[in-house]
Design a protein around this motif. Structure first.
Motif, short mmCIF file in Angstrom:
data_model
loop_
_atom_site.label_atom_id
_atom_site.label_comp_id
_atom_site.label_asym_id
_atom_site.label_seq_id
_atom_site.Cartn_x
_atom_site.Cartn_y
_atom_site.Cartn_z
N PHE A 1 41.53 45.56 44.29
CA PHE A 1 41.54 44.35 43.46
C PHE A 1 40.63 43.27 44.04
N THR A 2 39.87 42.64 43.16
CA THR A 2 38.91 41.60 43.52
C THR A 2 39.42 40.26 42.98
N PRO A 3 38.75 39.15 43.29
CA PRO A 3 39.15 37.86 42.72
C PRO A 3 39.15 37.81 41.20
N PHE A 4 38.47 38.75 40.55
CA PHE A 4 38.52 38.85 39.08
C PHE A 4 39.95 38.85 38.59
N TRP A 5 40.86 39.44 39.39
CA TRP A 5 42.24 39.63 38.97
C TRP A 5 43.13 38.40 39.16
N ASP A 6 42.63 37.37 39.82
CA ASP A 6 43.48 36.22 40.14
C ASP A 6 44.10 35.63 38.88
N VAL A 7 43.28 35.43 37.85
CA VAL A 7 43.81 34.82 36.62
C VAL A 7 44.76 35.77 35.90
N LEU A 8 44.53 37.09 36.00
CA LEU A 8 45.40 38.05 35.33
C LEU A 8 46.76 38.12 36.01
#
Length: 289
Positions: free
Chosen positions: A137-144
Motif C-alpha cells: 500500500f502506498t499513500p494513494f490509499w490514505d484517503v480510501l
C-alpha cells in the motif's frame, strides 16, 4: 500469435448475467484472468489473443463492471466476499476445476479467496499489481482508508477517484515517456464509460469501503501460500503508485521460489508491456503445468 478467436459469452449466476471472454481449446490448461478497478475483461483482450494457441483462457467481468449485470447497491451486496462467490460459481458452471489464476488489483482479493477455499484447484498464480501484503500500500490509499472509517467526511475526495482525470492517471502514471504512445486512449475511455453509468459510482464507493476487509483476509492468503506453495509469477509495474513494488517483493516472504519481475511500467502494465508479460507467462506455465 494465436489463431483462436475470442468468444464473448454470458452465464446466469444467482439470477445475474456474468459476461466472460473465452478462447483456446478447452482441453488445454486453463488460465483464469481476473481484472481490477476500474477495468473489465477488456484489459486482457491482447493477452487472450497471445496465449490462446497454448492455453484455454477465460476472463470474466465482475458484477458491476464491463458487460456483466449492474444491480444497484440496494439490490446486491457489493462486497469482495460476494464477488468471489459469483466468480467461484461461474467457474463451477463452466466446469473449470483446475486452473492457473492471473490476478490484478481487485482481482487479487477475489481470486485469492477462491484459491484459499479451493487450493487443490489452483495450478499456478500470476500476479500483476495484485496485492496480498500490507507492504504494497502506498499513500494513494490514505484517503480510501480514511473513507473506510468515516464515509460521509471523505466521500467528496474519494469521488474524485471516479472521474476521467483519475482514470487516465491510472493508465499513464509511472509509465516511461517512450512507452506512453503504446497506451490506447480507448482503455481509459472504456473504463470511464462504465463508471459514468447511472448508479455505478455508488457501487464503486461501496467497494472502496468494503476494501478494508480484504486486509483481514491477508493472513489466510499468506497461510495458503506457505502451506500449498503454488508456483507463482509476479510481473509488476515498478512505477505503480497504487500498489507499489514492495507489494511485489513481499510475495517472496511466503513463496521463496516466486519468480518476481519488476517491469518499467505503471499500474496497467499489460498496456505497455503486454508482449513481455505474455512471454513471461508462456515460459512460466510451460515449466510449471
Amino acid at each position: 500469435m494465436s489463431s483462436f478467436d475470442t468468444r464473448h459469452r454470458t452465464a446466469t449466476i444467482d439470477g445475474l448475467e456474468v459476461f466472460y471472454r473465452e478462447s483456446g481449446h478447452p482441453d488445454s490448461p486453463t488460465l483464469v484472468l481476473l481484472h481490477g478497478f476500474p477495468s473489465s475483461s477488456h484489459m486482457f483482450r491482447n493477452l487472450i489473443a497471445e496465449l490462446a494457441d497454448e492455453f484455454h483462457v477465460i476472463a470474466p467481468d465482475h458484477i458491476g463492471f464491463g458487460r456483466s449485470a449492474m444491480p444497484t447497491v440496494d439490490e446486491f451486496d457489493y462486497s469482495f466476499d460476494r464477488l468471489a462467490e459469483i466468480t467461484d460459481q461461474l467457474l463451477d458452471r463452466l466446469g473449470i476445476d483446475r486452473f492457473a489464476l492471473y490476478i490484478q488489483d481487485y482481482g487479487a482479493p477475489i481470486g485469492l479467496r477462491i484459491a484459499a477455499k479451493h487450493p487443490d484447484r489452483i495450478t499456478a498464480l500470476i500476479t500483476q499489481s495484485g496485492n496480498a501484503y500490507r507492504e504494497g500500500f502506498t499513500p494513494f490509499w490514505d484517503v480510501l482508508f480514511a473513507h473506510a472509517q468515516n464515509r460521509a467526511e471523505h466521500e467528496p475526495a474519494v469521488r474524485e477517484l471516479l472521474e476521467l482525470d483519475a482514470t487516465r492517471w491510472q493508465y499513464t502514471h509511472g509509465v516511461p515517456a517512450d512507452r506512453l504512445d503504446r497506451i490506447a486512449p480507448e482503455t481509459w475511455l472504456t473504463d470511464q464509460a462504465g463508471l459514468d453509468r447511472p448508479g455505478n459510482k455508488e457501487i464503486q464507493l461501496q467497494l472502496f469501503w468494503d476494501y478494508q476487509f480484504n486486509l483481514d483476509g491477508y493472513p489466510a492468503f499468506q497461510e495458503y501460500f506457505r502451506t500449498h506453495r503454488p508456483p507463482t509469477l509476479v510481473a509488476w509495474g515498478r512505477g505503480d503508485e497504487i500498489f507499489g513494488p514492495a507489494g511485489a517483493e513481499a510475495f517472496a516472504t511466503d513463496l521463496p521460489d516466486a519468480e518476481i519481475h519488476l517491469l518499467d511500467a505503471g499500474h496497467f502494465a499489460l498496456e505497455t508491456h503486454g508482449q513481455e508479460i505474455a512471454d513471461l507467462i508462456r515460459d512460466f506455465l510451460r515449466r510449471n503445468l
